[in-house]
Design an enzyme around this catalytic site. Structure first.
Site, PDB file in Angstrom:
ATOM      1  N   LYS A  83     -10.875  -0.626  10.164  1.00 57.74           N
ATOM      2  CA  LYS A  83     -11.001  -1.808   9.333  1.00 57.74           C
ATOM      3  C   LYS A  83     -11.384  -3.046  10.141  1.00 57.74           C
ATOM      4  O   LYS A  83     -11.591  -4.123   9.571  1.00 57.74           O
ATOM      5  CB  LYS A  83      -9.690  -2.068   8.589  1.00 57.74           C
ATOM      6  CG  LYS A  83      -9.314  -0.963   7.600  1.00 57.74           C
ATOM      7  CD  LYS A  83      -8.014  -1.290   6.897  1.00 57.74           C
ATOM      8  CE  LYS A  83      -7.515  -0.122   6.065  1.00 57.74           C
ATOM      9  NZ  LYS A  83      -8.364   0.177   4.902  1.00 57.74           N
ATOM     10  N   GLN A 136      -4.670  -5.097   6.988  1.00 57.46           N
ATOM     11  CA  GLN A 136      -5.614  -6.069   6.440  1.00 57.46           C
ATOM     12  C   GLN A 136      -5.559  -7.419   7.150  1.00 57.46           C
ATOM     13  O   GLN A 136      -6.336  -8.317   6.825  1.00 57.46           O
ATOM     14  CB  GLN A 136      -5.342  -6.271   4.941  1.00 57.46           C
ATOM     15  CG  GLN A 136      -5.478  -5.016   4.100  1.00 57.46           C
ATOM     16  CD  GLN A 136      -6.896  -4.481   4.061  1.00 57.46           C
ATOM     17  OE1 GLN A 136      -7.857  -5.201   4.289  1.00 57.46           O
ATOM     18  NE2 GLN A 136      -7.035  -3.194   3.767  1.00 57.46           N
ATOM     19  N   CYS A 180      -4.753   2.454  -3.806  1.00 54.14           N
ATOM     20  CA  CYS A 180      -3.532   2.957  -3.144  1.00 54.14           C
ATOM     21  C   CYS A 180      -2.385   1.969  -3.322  1.00 54.14           C
ATOM     22  O   CYS A 180      -1.605   1.715  -2.399  1.00 54.14           O
ATOM     23  CB  CYS A 180      -3.775   3.241  -1.661  1.00 54.14           C
ATOM     24  SG  CYS A 180      -4.949   4.559  -1.348  1.00 54.14           S
ATOM     25  N   HIS A 217       0.863  -1.184   0.000  1.00 54.83           N
ATOM     26  CA  HIS A 217       0.000   0.000   0.000  1.00 54.83           C
ATOM     27  C   HIS A 217       0.903   1.238   0.000  1.00 54.83           C
ATOM     28  O   HIS A 217       2.021   1.199   0.499  1.00 54.83           O
ATOM     29  CB  HIS A 217      -0.860  -0.049   1.269  1.00 54.83           C
ATOM     30  CG  HIS A 217      -1.936   0.982   1.344  1.00 54.83           C
ATOM     31  ND1 HIS A 217      -1.696   2.296   1.685  1.00 54.83           N
ATOM     32  CD2 HIS A 217      -3.281   0.894   1.153  1.00 54.83           C
ATOM     33  CE1 HIS A 217      -2.842   2.959   1.715  1.00 54.83           C
ATOM     34  NE2 HIS A 217      -3.816   2.133   1.372  1.00 54.83           N
ATOM     35  N   ASP A 231       2.909  -4.215   8.088  1.00 51.74           N
ATOM     36  CA  ASP A 231       1.654  -3.499   7.861  1.00 51.74           C
ATOM     37  C   ASP A 231       0.531  -4.507   8.101  1.00 51.74           C
ATOM     38  O   ASP A 231       0.299  -5.400   7.300  1.00 51.74           O
ATOM     39  CB  ASP A 231       1.614  -2.967   6.433  1.00 51.74           C
ATOM     40  CG  ASP A 231       0.286  -2.305   6.063  1.00 51.74           C
ATOM     41  OD1 ASP A 231      -0.672  -2.384   6.868  1.00 51.74           O
ATOM     42  OD2 ASP A 231       0.196  -1.736   4.959  1.00 51.74           O
TER      43      ASP A 231
END
Length: 409
Positions: free
Chosen positions: A224, A201, A364, A121, A198
């Protein structure tokens, strides 16, 4: 888990869009919020809205207890050793920028390497671009396999003794790929590098254990994972955070302020300048309670089932290009696709007319779009409140979209 019962906890899903029952398939962008989270936010603002840490009055004490109680919930959620390792931020982007601007700036020199991948991302690309420019370090990209996965052989070849930072997303927001973070972290550490993850997700969809992964930093966002917008988390190993300098200065993070010199509070507060995101943290704590009551392992298994069902149904549509692994076991509940000769924005527009919300654009992830040799894609992403019926409606909508543009052209 019973998705139909869980769905009842999300009031926003009980509505019509363009005269059709809402089918929400954009949870990778932001998830919807269950009643317990909404009620937790409402209770804070109605009953004990106050600033934290500074006052001795009753409302201030209750707010502080709620805020710091949420930090402990996060600690347990990711299995951090201490709440000192849990920093509240505005989200994943802020957390990754903090690592790059603080740790990266002070630990990188000319000739050092930062390793990321083509699937990242923008929030896990641009901060490293900037710190590379500032320090003279080199930014290197891990190659991807044909199906978008990462090969550990490529990791071993790319990460060298000059590598100081490896920063990889645990789950791709485009390809749905679940990356072998634990193995990548081991390779990074063997070469003297740190591992940044990261988790935007992954934290909402599968059990994340920072000690098991042995990552040095983990970033994720509340919005999220059924929590409020504007709240996120930076986890960092204490040994790193203690040496890092804050990048925001002002109230709350100070210990002593003199005319020409100041000192900082201990962890975790030295990184939380100004009035913190109190309501957001309390809402995130409620979201964690909600998810853990259901069970992250159950959520992950259910999403694999949805992904398998969607892959089967969508693959049967002529002219459908699906990106990422074809095996549901290798991916989370994200399917990115294109229909031949139809722009993804047009796909999303027609689906919206059917009450179906999907994402369209570059997500993104423009370097990944270039790697895929497309300018944009459409994306359907599933969460614990979605059902096979939602996927059936998506497939029906995609067939209508294809037929409509076939007739037009």
């Amino acid at each position: 888990m019973n998705a139909r019962e869980i769905r009842q906890m999300f009031p926003i899903l009980d509505q019509e869009v363009n005269g059709k029952p809402l089918v929400y398939l954009d949870s990778s962008a932001t998830s919807q919020k269950p009643v317990p989270v909404i009620e937790a936010l409402d209770k804070y603002y109605r009953e004990y809205n106050s600033n934290v840490h500074r006052g001795v009055h009753t409302l201030g004490t209750r707010a502080t207890d709620g805020y710091e109680g949420a930090r402990e919930k996060v600690r347990k959620f990711i299995n951090a050793k201490s709440t000192e390792e849990v920093i509240f931020t505005r989200g994943t982007t802020t957390a990754l920028n903090t690592v790059a601007a603080s740790y990266g700036r002070d630990n990188l020199n000319e000739g050092d390497e930062i390793v990321i991948s083509y699937m990242e991302h923008h929030s896990n690309i641009i901060p490293w671009q900037q710190v590379a420019k500032q320090t003279g370090a080199t930014l290197k990209y891990l190659p991807l396999q044909e199906d978008g996965t990462i090969s550990l052989d490529d990791v071993r070849e790319t990460v060298t003794s000059n590598t100081k930072i490896v920063s990889i997303m645990q789950v791709s927001n485009v390809l749905g790929v679940i990356n072998p973070i634990k193995d990548i972290a081991k390779i990074a550490h063997e070469n003297g590098a740190i591992m940044v993850v990261d988790g935007a997700q992954s934290a909402p969809h599968l059990k994340v254990d920072v000690q098991d992964l042995d990552c040095d930093f983990l970033a994720f966002s509340g919005h999220k994972m059924c929590g409020p917008t504007g709240i996120g988390v930076l986890y960092g190993k204490k040994k790193h955070l203690e040496k890092m300098e804050p990048i925001e200065f002002g109230g709350e993070m100070i210990d002593f302020v003199g005319l020409y010199e100041s000192t900082w509070k201990e962890l975790p507060w030295k990184f939380e300048g100004g009035t913190p995101i109190i309501a957001g943290a309390i809402g995130l704590g409620a979201a964690i309670d909600f998810l853990e009551q259901i069970g992250l392992n159950e959520i992950e298994a259910y999403e694999h089932k949805l992904a398998a069902y969607a892959l089967e149904k969508m693959s049967a549509i002529d002219g459908m290009a699906i990106y990422g692994p074809k095996e549901a076991s290798k991916r989370a509940g994200v399917i990115t696709f294109n229909i031949n000769d139809v722009h993804p924005h047009d796909v999303a527009t027609v689906l919206d007319a059917e009450g179906i919300a999907v994402r369209a654009g570059h997500h993104c992830a423009q370097p990944l779009m270039k790697w895929l040799k497309v300018s944009a894609t459409a994306r359907a992403s599933f969460y614990l409140y979605n059902t096979e019926e939602d996927i059936d409606k998506l497939v029906s909508g995609l067939v209508k979209t294809k037929e409509y543009f076939s007739d037009v052209f």
